[in-house]
Design an enzyme around this catalytic site. Structure first.
Site, short mmCIF file in Angstrom:
data_model
loop_
_atom_site.label_atom_id
_atom_site.label_comp_id
_atom_site.label_asym_id
_atom_site.label_seq_id
_atom_site.Cartn_x
_atom_site.Cartn_y
_atom_site.Cartn_z
N ASP A 99 -1.87 -18.34 -3.38
CA ASP A 99 -1.15 -17.53 -3.48
C ASP A 99 -1.58 -15.67 -3.17
O ASP A 99 -2.32 -15.38 -3.43
CB ASP A 99 -0.37 -18.13 -4.23
CG ASP A 99 -0.94 -17.22 -5.92
OD1 ASP A 99 -1.80 -15.99 -5.96
OD2 ASP A 99 -1.01 -17.72 -7.28
N ASP A 112 0.72 -16.25 11.37
CA ASP A 112 0.82 -17.49 11.65
C ASP A 112 2.08 -17.32 12.49
O ASP A 112 3.13 -18.06 11.78
CB ASP A 112 0.55 -18.55 10.78
CG ASP A 112 -0.23 -19.61 11.83
OD1 ASP A 112 0.19 -19.71 13.18
OD2 ASP A 112 -1.72 -20.23 11.04
N ASP A 128 0.54 -20.87 16.51
CA ASP A 128 0.29 -22.22 16.95
C ASP A 128 0.68 -23.17 17.87
O ASP A 128 1.90 -23.49 18.47
CB ASP A 128 1.58 -23.00 15.26
CG ASP A 128 0.61 -24.00 15.41
OD1 ASP A 128 -0.01 -24.78 14.65
OD2 ASP A 128 1.93 -24.64 15.16
N GLU A 163 -2.74 -20.23 20.61
CA GLU A 163 -4.00 -21.92 20.02
C GLU A 163 -3.29 -22.63 21.07
O GLU A 163 -2.07 -23.36 21.44
CB GLU A 163 -3.41 -22.40 18.35
CG GLU A 163 -4.60 -22.84 17.92
CD GLU A 163 -3.84 -24.69 16.66
OE1 GLU A 163 -4.48 -25.36 16.13
OE2 GLU A 163 -2.69 -24.56 17.10
N ASN A 223 -2.13 -17.70 -10.34
CA ASN A 223 -1.32 -17.66 -11.49
C ASN A 223 -2.18 -19.10 -12.28
O ASN A 223 -1.14 -19.19 -13.32
CB ASN A 223 0.61 -17.92 -12.19
CG ASN A 223 0.38 -18.36 -10.77
OD1 ASN A 223 -0.33 -19.26 -10.16
ND2 ASN A 223 1.77 -18.54 -10.23
N HIS A 262 -8.94 -23.96 9.77
CA HIS A 262 -8.90 -24.55 8.79
C HIS A 262 -7.75 -26.10 9.00
O HIS A 262 -7.67 -27.17 8.24
CB HIS A 262 -6.77 -24.65 7.63
CG HIS A 262 -6.11 -24.62 8.78
ND1 HIS A 262 -6.56 -23.74 10.48
CD2 HIS A 262 -5.43 -25.29 9.30
CE1 HIS A 262 -4.96 -24.24 11.41
NE2 HIS A 262 -4.41 -24.38 10.61
N ASP A 263 -8.38 -27.13 10.41
CA ASP A 263 -7.78 -27.84 11.16
C ASP A 263 -9.45 -28.29 11.51
O ASP A 263 -9.12 -29.73 11.66
CB ASP A 263 -7.16 -27.94 12.58
CG ASP A 263 -5.93 -27.09 12.35
OD1 ASP A 263 -5.39 -27.96 11.04
OD2 ASP A 263 -5.69 -26.85 13.15
N ASP A 292 -1.80 -21.73 -11.36
CA ASP A 292 -0.95 -23.11 -11.16
C ASP A 292 -1.77 -24.41 -9.98
O ASP A 292 -0.60 -25.78 -9.62
CB ASP A 292 0.33 -23.21 -10.46
CG ASP A 292 0.33 -22.22 -8.86
OD1 ASP A 292 -0.59 -21.73 -8.43
OD2 ASP A 292 1.76 -22.28 -8.47
N ASP A 309 -6.16 -18.33 -6.45
CA ASP A 309 -4.60 -18.17 -7.70
C ASP A 309 -4.75 -17.88 -8.46
O ASP A 309 -5.37 -17.55 -9.13
CB ASP A 309 -4.62 -19.89 -7.86
CG ASP A 309 -3.60 -20.62 -9.07
OD1 ASP A 309 -3.03 -19.81 -9.07
OD2 ASP A 309 -3.93 -21.30 -10.00
O1 TEU Z 1 -3.51 -27.41 14.95
C1 TEU Z 1 -2.51 -27.99 16.45
C2 TEU Z 1 -4.07 -29.26 17.13
O2 TEU Z 1 -3.66 -28.98 17.67
C3 TEU Z 1 -5.07 -29.78 16.21
O3 TEU Z 1 -5.80 -28.61 15.75
C4 TEU Z 1 -4.62 -30.73 14.72
O4 TEU Z 1 -4.39 -30.20 13.70
C5 TEU Z 1 -6.21 -31.29 15.02
O5 TEU Z 1 -6.37 -31.48 16.32
C6 TEU Z 1 -5.73 -32.69 14.72
O6 TEU Z 1 -6.90 -33.08 14.12
C7 TEU Z 1 -2.13 -26.42 14.29
C8 TEU Z 1 -1.93 -26.11 12.74
O7 TEU Z 1 -3.56 -25.62 13.17
C9 TEU Z 1 -2.05 -27.15 11.87
O8 TEU Z 1 -2.72 -26.52 11.04
C10 TEU Z 1 -1.22 -28.34 11.97
O9 TEU Z 1 -1.24 -29.02 11.21
C11 TEU Z 1 -0.36 -28.01 13.62
O10 TEU Z 1 -0.56 -26.89 14.76
C12 TEU Z 1 0.85 -28.39 12.98
O11 TEU Z 1 1.85 -27.01 13.56
CA CA Z 2 -0.69 -20.02 -7.92
#
Ligand code: TEU
Ligand code: CA
Length: 559
Positions: free
Chosen positions: A29, A98, A199, A253, A23, A326-327, A25, A21
């Protein structure tokens, strides 16, 4: 096998909201990322995959896009983004954006027009259907729980949303929609981006007629939208119209993808994608009830999955290698040991990631051995999937809150989304002030500052692995062969390129593991290339040997 820069690359994934971050908030960013580019270069990764930074109401943290050609206000401006791209290129790195085009936000102007009347020209940009017997058009469940359909009073029809109700699915059957997608891609490519992570790109083609599955009130409809009937045709069209005209890196993905399907997506002569993210290793700790139906994973199953993908794409396509993102939960908490053997097991997993055949994807903080987090209250969670699940499990299914929280501690997506841990100051150096989600309380011990200072850190081990890939073609291109196929604790394989051969030995358990090498690998000289125990002695005989808990060793065999 053809050589390519994207096979040799190492990708670093950034989740901008949680990275840095600039700034105060509380929200990461673009200028924050800009200030940390030297850190990523220091690590050695040469491609950055940036999770979505487009304009979005943030129902799903940017995966719900309301303007594909603008930057989210909280993240900065287009000028900031341009500066970031220039900064990346100046350092000899590349940027993958993405591309989220299975769905838009319900606040995207196309959807606002689409829902306004049944005869609006944008109506057919989305998937609208009348109800059936006073119910949804079919029984499909959304990825985030509940029906995949939302009733819209204005026009008296339902629209399809495989994710949240604020993420309506685009209708890829409509050629105008596909042209819009290609235009968006050209917009960013003309600005100089080097590739896309696409995605849920294998969800864009749905079975015609959108049939229900089985007899249940609601059911998982994957068979009707994962790897659907026209998906390869659509991707080949995208390649023809856009990708073939630029020098780009692509990774799709693809939840629910099989090796057979992946050979089609990534086949070198098929003109679709370069790589896909498969999910089979992510499903090993889930029972028949899905993600929240926890089940222990075993090395045998894990190795079988990884092996199947190594063998299945060899000479045909190319693997995208990842152990978290991130998931997903943090890899060291899930596949290693985030207690006593945190460092050893994080390095062991890193060794696997960088010595299998494929392109490694590192998720921010992985290189520090960042762990899952255990917030004590649902108030501290932010992820829409987690919040929906908590509501459903406590209210509808009547399960006790602490039991549901335990599931979230193991599998919730916010495990990966706590702020990057830069140092031991307030808020882990993410920024002074209150971050949008709490930092993991272990930041005083696990952070960048500490990792840079300690020559034996996980960070420095990643650096070394990345350098090995860069200096030795065999790590990228060498053939993969499994050995010790049935060993209950050890995952071991060789890589072979021409007359050169390397041996990778990984003890995936917290106990010592004994093994005996197969005959053809005995009695050759060997040189230790990397190991996760500092005192690993290269002169040790390894024909018969013990590996210590989570020990990893990579040898070059000398003949
Ligand atoms: O993820 C889709 C997906 O199939 C999974 O990783 C899903 O988020 C997970 O199984 C749920 O537990 C992609 C993105 O990476 C994710 O962050 C988004 O939420 C999703 O698509 C919708 O765009
Ligand atoms: Ca920020």
């Amino acid at each position: 096998m053809r050589k390519a820069y994207w096979k040799e690359a190492v990708v670093y994934q950034i989740y901008p909201r949680s990275f840095m971050d600039s700034n105060g908030d509380g929200i990461g960013d673009l200028r924050g990322i800009l200030s940390k580019l030297d850190y990523i270069r220091e690590l050695g990764a040469n491609v950055i995959w940036l999770c979505p930074v487009y304009k979005s109401p943030n129902d799903d943290n940017g995966y719900d896009i309301s303007d594909y050609r603008a930057i989210m206000d909280e993240f900065g401006t287009m000028a900031d983004w341009e500066e970031l791209l220039a900064g990346i290129h100046r350092r000899g790195m590349k940027l993958m954006m993405d591309l989220v085009v299975n769905h838009t936000s319900d606040e995207h102007p196309w959807f606002i027009a689409s829902r306004s009347s049944r005869d609006n020209p944008y109506r057919d940009y989305y998937i609208w259907r009348p109800g059936k017997d006073g119910r949804e058009p079919n029984n499909w469940l959304s990825f985030f729980g509940g029906s995949a359909w939302e009733y819209d009073e204005r026009t008296g029809e339902y629209y399809l949303h495989l994710f949240s109700r604020k993420q309506p699915d685009l209708n890829w059957e409509n050629p105008r929609v596909r042209q819009e997608v290609y235009d968006i891609m050209r917009f960013w490519l003309d600005k100089g981006v080097d590739g896309f992570r696409m995605d849920v790109i294998n969800c864009v083609s749905k079975t015609p007629g959108l049939p229900s599955v089985g007899g249940a009130r609601y059911a998982w409809g994957g068979e009707h939208f994962l790897n659907g009937p026209r998906v390869h045709e659509f991707l080949q069209e995208m390649h023809r119209e856009v990708l073939s005209r630029y020098d780009v890196m692509t990774v799709g993905e693809t939840p629910g993808v099989t090796v057979e399907q992946a050979r089609l997506y990534t086949g070198e002569d098929r003109n679709e994608l370069q790589m896909v993210f498969q999910f089979e290793h992510m499903d090993l700790d889930a029972g028949p009830g899905g993600k929240w139906d926890l089940k222990p994973w075993t090395l045998r199953e894990f190795r079988a999955v990884m092996h199947k993908w190594q063998a299945g794409l060899a000479g045909v396509g190319w693997n995208a290698l990842y152990l978290n993102n991130h998931d997903q939960p943090r890899m060291v908490s899930r596949f290693g040991d985030d207690g006593k053997y945190r460092k050893e097991s994080a390095k062991l997993l890193a060794t696997l990631l960088h010595t299998l055949q494929g392109t490694p994807f590192i998720y921010q903080g992985e290189e520090l051995g960042m762990t899952n987090v255990k917030f004590g209250s649902i108030e501290d969670y932010r992820d829409i999937e987690t919040l929906n699940m908590y509501r459903e499990y406590t209210l509808e299914r009547g399960l006790p809150a602490d039991w549901v929280l335990r599931l979230i501690h193991a599998k919730g997506r916010d495990n990966a989304r706590t702020p990057m841990q830069w140092d031991d100051s307030q808020a882990a150096g993410f920024k002074s002030g209150t971050p949008w989600i709490k930092v993991n309380p272990n930041y005083p011990a696990i952070n960048v500052k500490e990792s840079l200072a300690d020559p034996d850190s996980i960070f420095h081990y990643y650096k070394k692995l990345i350098r090995l890939r860069r200096e030795h073609d065999i790590v990228v291109y060498g053939r993969y062969d499994l050995i010790l196929e049935d060993h209950p604790q050890i995952y071991a394989y060789t890589r072979t390129l021409g007359r050169e051969q390397w041996l990778v030995m990984l003890n995936f358990s917290r106990r010592e593991a004994r093994f005996e090498l197969p005959g053809h690998l005995r009695h050759s000289g060997r040189r230790l290339m990397i190991a996760n125990y500092a005192d690993a002695d290269e002169r040790e005989p390894i024909d018969r040997l013990e590996l210590r808990p989570y020990e990893a060793r990579v040898y070059r065999l000398l003949r």
